[in-house]
Enzyme design. Structure first.
Site, PDB file in Angstrom:
ATOM      1  N   LYS A 181      10.359  -0.385  -4.046  1.00  0.00           N
ATOM      2  CA  LYS A 181      10.155  -0.868  -5.412  1.00  0.00           C
ATOM      3  C   LYS A 181       8.844  -1.649  -5.463  1.00  0.00           C
ATOM      4  CE  LYS A 181      11.072  -4.556  -7.636  1.00  0.00           C
ATOM      5  NZ  LYS A 181       9.897  -4.605  -8.576  1.00  0.00           N
ATOM      6  N   GLU A 256       7.470 -11.695   4.081  1.00  0.00           N
ATOM      7  CA  GLU A 256       6.095 -12.172   4.158  1.00  0.00           C
ATOM      8  C   GLU A 256       5.807 -12.877   2.842  1.00  0.00           C
ATOM      9  OE1 GLU A 256       2.627 -13.106   3.653  1.00  0.00           O
ATOM     10  OE2 GLU A 256       2.341 -11.022   3.035  1.00  0.00           O
ATOM     11  N   CYS A 290      -2.543 -13.763  -0.350  1.00  0.00           N
ATOM     12  CA  CYS A 290      -1.734 -14.818   0.271  1.00  0.00           C
ATOM     13  C   CYS A 290      -2.494 -15.565   1.355  1.00  0.00           C
ATOM     14  CB  CYS A 290      -0.442 -14.240   0.832  1.00  0.00           C
ATOM     15  SG  CYS A 290      -0.703 -12.922   2.049  1.00  0.00           S
ATOM     16  N   GLU A 394       1.407 -23.263  -4.018  1.00  0.00           N
ATOM     17  CA  GLU A 394       0.527 -22.092  -4.030  1.00  0.00           C
ATOM     18  C   GLU A 394       0.091 -21.800  -5.464  1.00  0.00           C
ATOM     19  OE1 GLU A 394       0.409 -17.798  -1.849  1.00  0.00           O
ATOM     20  OE2 GLU A 394       2.226 -18.230  -2.982  1.00  0.00           O
TER      21      GLU A 394
END
Length: 490
Positions: A181, A256, A290, A394
């Site tokens: 997905k 991750e 990231c 973040e």
């Protein structure tokens, strides 16, 4: 395939299940980030579509897993060849769908997507297993590795095809079948890849792609009892939900997740190289990677010089139309994400932070067609405390914060003082210091005097809230297989 409305024509995607494109009853709007306009309709899949995809993957598993690694590798290489032959087509689609520059898509995203298949096609041929003798008992022990079954793969929107193929390639190379997905915001290149599966020789059901939202399609996939393995790249918050949803089934998980990556710059650093690389590490792909640097710590004796030169270099970065080859950065992924990043900058200013360049300081010169796009210039902020949300959370945009430090111990404490631990960079010409600091930093990847140099054989992943498990040559091989010990009595 397109669908025409009263005012415009949309690209309408379909799920890819059992080797065929299957239409969906309802769709999600997908926007071109550079214009803010809907240009694509993505299937709004749910349990029914996921069930069909899992069934197709289960049916295909016995035949695919029985093929030799060499036979599977041949098909992966063929798929890589077909994608490479259409590199420009894929790059144009990725740029339009994600907002990244055509240059970045053309030189990074699509070449790496192709290489993912070639790398794992080769890597899967070179693993060995273990053997031990127990002569005193007349026994020989050895291990074998077997594919797990149906792998559930969920990939993010920042590097759409790049990270989707990073999961699909090792999964099918090791003999699994997959239900994947992609992000509902960046689904087009996955759909384009599906159109090459038959020509590449991928049997029906080996690769299934179900498009849709996380709470519907993703939730159905993660909670399916016949999907024993989940590989996810995305936010830490979503990973918590995946962990909870999959817990009753004891699934294998590879997660991750995010990062709040520090750059540690000592006074003896090569400033020219450091500044050039740190601009790239902070703002590549609009800061939507990231591994991007979001906290820069500079030894106090060179702080003023570094800040002045760094800001001057950042001001040269052009944010503009992604199709313009002179643009260094394109648009952020969505209107909502743009607002989220702006909110962090507003918070920094309210806490006394100084915005040296970027949002609210520098005006963007955009073509008229991009006036409603989701653009933000590269932004540098100083004067923020380490406890601020701006330094702790973040942001995932073109924003980096910079501050001074005095001692090695102090900067280690600062660098490690967040809940993330994905990547870090260290800048110094003192070899002993480089090794010492790299060891003390709580990060899964540490680059010294460089950034984003990757050997795909080596482990990739983070510590703390940046993830669970590792990906890469041997690590991916181990994740996508189950080890079995066999003992022979003679």
């Amino acid at each position: 395939m397109s669908k025409t409305s009263d005012r415009c024509s949309f690209l309408v995607l379909e799920n890819f299940i059992g080797g065929k494109f299957v239409p969906c009853r309802s769709h999600i709007d997908s926007y071109d980030p550079s214009t803010g306009e809907v240009y694509c309709k993505v299937p709004d899949s749910g349990e029914e579509e996921v069930e069909a995809a899992v069934a197709a993957a289960k049916e295909a598993f016995p035949g695919w897993s029985e093929r030799s690694p060499q036979q599977r590798a041949q098909i992966l290489n063929k798929l890589a060849d077909l994608m490479e032959a259409r590199l420009e087509e894929f790059a144009q689609a990725e740029s339009k769908d994600q907002g990244k520059t055509i240059t970045f898509a053309r030189t990074v995203d699509i070449p790496r997507s192709v290489y993912n298949f070639r790398f794992f096609a080769s890597s899967v041929l070179h693993h060995t297993t273990e053997c031990s003798q127990m002569d005193h008992m007349g026994c020989l022990n050895y291990t074998i590795r077997c594919p797990v079954g149906v792998a559930g793969l969920i990939s993010p929107w920042n590097l759409p095809l790049y990270l989707l193929t990073w999961k699909i390639a090792p999964a099918i190379a090791t003999g699994n079948t997959v239900v994947a997905k992609p992000s509902e915001m960046t689904s087009v290149t996955a759909w384009m890849m599906c159109k090459l599966m038959e020509q590449a020789g991928v049997p029906p059901g080996v690769v299934n792609i179900v498009f849709g939202l996380g709470p519907r399609a993703g939730n159905a996939l993660v909670g399916h009892p016949d999907v024993p393995l989940i590989s996810f790249t995305g936010s830490t918050a979503t990973a918590r939900l995946i962990t909870e949803r999959s817990a009753p089934y004891c699934k294998k998980l590879s997660l991750e997740l995010g990062g709040k990556n520090p750059a540690v710059i000592f006074a003896d650093a090569d400033l020219d190289q450091c500044i050039q690389t740190t601009v790239r590490s902070s703002f590549s792909n609009q800061g939507e990677i990231c591994l991007c640097t979001s906290r820069i710590y500079v030894e106090r004796s060179i702080f003023s010089e570094f800040l002045e030169k760094f800001v001057a270099a950042v001001k040269k970065c052009k944010t503009g139309d992604p199709s313009d080859p002179s643009s260094n950065n394109g648009a952020l992924i969505s209107k909502e994400h743009l607002q989220k990043v702006r909110n962090f900058i507003a918070l920094a200013k309210s806490e006394g932070g100084i915005v040296h360049c970027g949002e609210g300081v520098d005006q963007l010169d955009l073509p008229e067609r991009n006036a409603n796009g989701y653009f933000m210039p590269a932004t540098v902020i100083s004067g923020i405390s380490d406890g601020s949300r701006v330094m702790q959370e973040e942001i995932f945009g073109p924003v980096t914060c910079i501050g001074p430090f005095d001692t090695e111990d102090e900067v280690i404490t600062k660098a490690n003082g967040v809940r993330y631990g994905l990547g870090a960079t260290v800048w110094s010409q003192d070899t002993g210091k480089v090794h010492r600091v790299a060891k003390r930093l709580q990060a899964g990847l540490v680059w010294t005097n460089c950034w984003l140099v990757r050997d795909l054989n080596l482990p990739f992943g983070g510590m703390k809230n940046s993830g669970v498990g590792r990906e890469g040559g041997k690590d991916s091989y181990h994740f996508f297989t189950e080890v079995k010990t066999v003992t022979i009595k003679y």
